[in-house]
Design an enzyme around this catalytic site. Structure first.
Site, mmCIF file in Angstrom:
data_model
loop_
_atom_site.group_PDB
_atom_site.id
_atom_site.type_symbol
_atom_site.label_atom_id
_atom_site.label_comp_id
_atom_site.label_asym_id
_atom_site.label_seq_id
_atom_site.Cartn_x
_atom_site.Cartn_y
_atom_site.Cartn_z
ATOM 1 N N GLU A 1 78.551 70.308 -9.706
ATOM 2 C CA GLU A 1 77.784 69.341 -8.906
ATOM 3 C C GLU A 1 77.474 69.895 -7.511
ATOM 4 O O GLU A 1 77.489 69.165 -6.518
ATOM 5 C CB GLU A 1 78.487 67.979 -8.888
ATOM 6 C CG GLU A 1 78.646 67.464 -10.320
ATOM 7 C CD GLU A 1 78.732 65.983 -10.466
ATOM 8 O OE1 GLU A 1 78.318 65.266 -9.553
ATOM 9 O OE2 GLU A 1 79.196 65.553 -11.542
HETATM 10 N N1 CAA Z 1 67.527 63.137 -2.207
HETATM 11 C C1 CAA Z 1 66.187 63.087 -2.419
HETATM 12 N N2 CAA Z 1 65.407 64.170 -2.451
HETATM 13 C C2 CAA Z 1 65.991 65.367 -2.233
HETATM 14 C C3 CAA Z 1 67.365 65.499 -1.984
HETATM 15 C C4 CAA Z 1 68.141 64.316 -1.976
HETATM 16 N N3 CAA Z 1 69.461 64.340 -1.771
HETATM 17 N N4 CAA Z 1 67.648 66.795 -1.806
HETATM 18 C C5 CAA Z 1 66.491 67.466 -1.943
HETATM 19 N N5 CAA Z 1 65.492 66.603 -2.196
HETATM 20 C C6 CAA Z 1 64.071 66.875 -2.382
HETATM 21 C C7 CAA Z 1 63.453 67.473 -1.129
HETATM 22 O O1 CAA Z 1 63.056 66.452 -0.233
HETATM 23 C C8 CAA Z 1 62.271 68.216 -1.687
HETATM 24 O O2 CAA Z 1 61.223 67.335 -1.986
HETATM 25 P P1 CAA Z 1 59.872 67.288 -1.076
HETATM 26 O O3 CAA Z 1 59.259 68.636 -1.183
HETATM 27 O O4 CAA Z 1 59.082 66.193 -1.721
HETATM 28 O O5 CAA Z 1 60.328 66.972 0.301
HETATM 29 C C9 CAA Z 1 62.799 68.696 -3.017
HETATM 30 O O6 CAA Z 1 63.913 67.877 -3.363
HETATM 31 C C10 CAA Z 1 63.242 70.150 -2.998
HETATM 32 O O7 CAA Z 1 64.258 70.250 -2.025
HETATM 33 P P2 CAA Z 1 64.470 71.564 -1.162
HETATM 34 O O8 CAA Z 1 63.174 72.034 -0.592
HETATM 35 O O9 CAA Z 1 65.578 71.283 -0.219
HETATM 36 O O10 CAA Z 1 64.907 72.592 -2.322
HETATM 37 P P3 CAA Z 1 65.762 73.914 -2.211
HETATM 38 O O11 CAA Z 1 65.419 74.692 -3.400
HETATM 39 O O12 CAA Z 1 65.661 74.536 -0.869
HETATM 40 O O13 CAA Z 1 67.290 73.400 -2.277
HETATM 41 C C11 CAA Z 1 69.241 72.390 -3.199
HETATM 42 C C12 CAA Z 1 67.741 72.320 -2.975
HETATM 43 C C13 CAA Z 1 69.896 71.354 -2.301
HETATM 44 C C14 CAA Z 1 69.859 73.731 -2.931
HETATM 45 C C15 CAA Z 1 69.360 72.006 -4.686
HETATM 46 O O14 CAA Z 1 68.710 72.994 -5.482
HETATM 47 C C16 CAA Z 1 70.755 71.800 -5.163
HETATM 48 O O15 CAA Z 1 71.353 70.755 -4.896
HETATM 49 N N6 CAA Z 1 71.315 72.773 -5.906
HETATM 50 C C17 CAA Z 1 72.586 72.594 -6.567
HETATM 51 C C18 CAA Z 1 72.408 72.025 -7.944
HETATM 52 C C19 CAA Z 1 73.619 71.329 -8.444
HETATM 53 O O16 CAA Z 1 74.294 70.587 -7.741
HETATM 54 N N7 CAA Z 1 73.906 71.515 -9.724
HETATM 55 C C20 CAA Z 1 74.973 70.827 -10.352
HETATM 56 C C21 CAA Z 1 74.739 70.763 -11.815
HETATM 57 S S1 CAA Z 1 75.161 69.248 -12.520
HETATM 58 C C22 CAA Z 1 76.809 69.311 -12.850
HETATM 59 O O17 CAA Z 1 77.532 70.163 -12.408
HETATM 60 C C23 CAA Z 1 77.257 68.160 -13.616
HETATM 61 C C24 CAA Z 1 78.480 68.322 -14.465
HETATM 62 O O18 CAA Z 1 78.357 68.563 -15.651
HETATM 63 C C25 CAA Z 1 79.812 68.067 -13.897
#
Ligand code: CAA
Length: 380
Positions: free
Chosen positions: A363
């Protein structure tokens, strides 16, 4: 500011504590060794209302707040993090996402069964080449008019073979990048949907982690969650709450290891006295206790933010970052306090140490939490 729990929250906490001791504890070592999914235990957790804790009772849920959910996660995780991750994924990533963004038909068809534990769900975002970099989805969901066709592979999916319902994030329009991603509900048994082999893991070995393979899987349009292109936002919003659940899991692992170490230190004798009388051990306990209490405040605050309609991206990320670090450090120290016995499975702390590691990875890794936190504070 009120730091006390309500009577209802205390009762729920006690129910989870009792369940963890009476039902999860007895075979926890065997499940870990055999990588056995806690099927019967999951059924009972459904009966207790732990699988749809925050869902409106009209959809079969318990209608409780996020803090109650966190308390349950903490108590279950003290004993068995393999079971608590099932609770976390089902509550935060599947039920919450469906209840918040699903259509009435989707809620009637899926949420009512997921929230009672009649079935469980999985959340499918990660891919072989898209873990932290979640916008780089290679799995496609091509729009074919009244349905989508999914092709690709998902990795490290919790509840991979045990789920009946899968929320699959996939790219529909590559040119639109993250704005061309959709979240689709896929049922187990759909033609072309295969479950890959089970992962042989370091920790949370009782949980069921698989890759998933999609070969021309047809999904009706009515199974899309939200508007066209909402899939990435759906994943981010859902994960923001999921991170509070995993933070609570990390807190519980830390607290479970600490409680075992505290008890052991009062029983084990060395140099003519209980080892708790040696300052080297007493100071370790003091550090553990302090760090756990600090982590608890961060986790409960994030839950409180969510319950009070505040933004919880930042508080949830801070809670997960810190609680997972405390889980790792505390479990290592708990093994150290147990000495040679800490290295032996019967004493549980080595398992808690292995389980702690995943809380710094899934996550969103600790490094991803730091991206979320730093972006939030820098934008002011
Ligand atoms: N709420 C709403 N929108 C969001 C958001 C949030 N918390 N975070 C990002 N966004 C939106 C941004 O606003 C953007 O949209 P707009 O262009 O419309 O503004 C879009 O998402 C893309 O965001 P970024 O430009 O920030 O994207 P990025 O590539 O720079 O980074 C990141 C995003 C935060 C690194 C994201 O890729 C991330 O969270 N990565 C980790 C993924 C993760 O947590 N994986 C877990 C897998 S699930 C799991 O583990 C479950 C299990 O089985 C236990």
């Amino acid at each position: 500011m009120d730091f006390s729990l309500t009577e209802e929250q205390q009762l729920i906490q006690q129910a989870a504590r009792d369940f963890a001791q009476n039902d999860l504890f007895p075979e926890v070592i065997e499940r870990d060794e055999e990588q056995r999914f806690p099927k019967e235990e999951v059924r009972k957790m459904g009966e207790l209302g732990f699988l749809g804790m925050m869902v409106d009772p009209k959809y079969g849920g318990s209608g409780l707040d996020t803090l109650s959910y966190v308390l349950v996660m903490e108590e279950l995780s003290k004993v068995d993090a393999s079971s608590s991750v099932i609770v976390s994924v089902n509550n935060s990533l599947v039920c919450w996402g469906l209840e918040t963004y699903g259509t009435e038909e989707q809620k009637e068809k899926y949420l009512t069964k997921l929230s009672t534990g009649e079935i469980i769900g999985a959340f499918c975002l990660s891919e072989p080449e898209a873990g932290s970099d979640a916008t780089s989805q290679k799995t496609t969901a091509l729009d074919k008019g009244d349905h989508y066709v999914i092709n690709g592979t998902k990795n490290w999916i919790t509840n991979g073979s045990s789920a009946e319902v899968y929320l699959v994030i996939a790219q529909t329009d590559k040119d639109k990048r993250h704005k061309g991603i959709n979240a689709l509900i896929v049922e187990k048994g759909a033609e072309g949907f295969e479950i890959g082999p089970k992962e042989n893991k370091l920790g949370i070995r009782g949980s069921d982690t698989h890759s998933l393979i999609f070969n021309d899987v047809k999904v009706p349009k009515e199974n899309r969650i939200g508007e066209d292109g909402f899939g990435f936002k759906f994943a981010m919003k859902t994960l923001a709450g999921g991170r509070i659940g995993i933070a609570a899991q990390a807190l519980g692992i830390a607290a479970g290891a600490y409680e075992l170490a505290l008890k052991y230190s009062k029983e084990r004798k060395a140099f003519g006295t209980e080892i708790s009388n040696h300052q080297a051990i007493a100071f370790k306990l003091a550090d553990m206790h302090t760090q756990i209490e600090a982590a608890r405040h961060l986790v409960y605050k994030a839950a409180w933010d969510k319950d009070n309609g505040n933004n919880y991206d930042l508080s949830g990320a801070m809670a997960k970052l810190y609680a997972s670090q405390v889980a790792m450090e505390t479990t290592v120290e708990a093994v150290q306090i147990h000495g040679g016995n800490g290295f032996v499975k019967d004493y549980h702390v080595e398992r808690l140490m292995r389980d702690a590691k995943i809380t710094q990875i899934y996550e969103g890794t600790s490094e991803i939490q730091k991206i979320v936190i730093s972006r939030s504070i820098l934008k002011g």
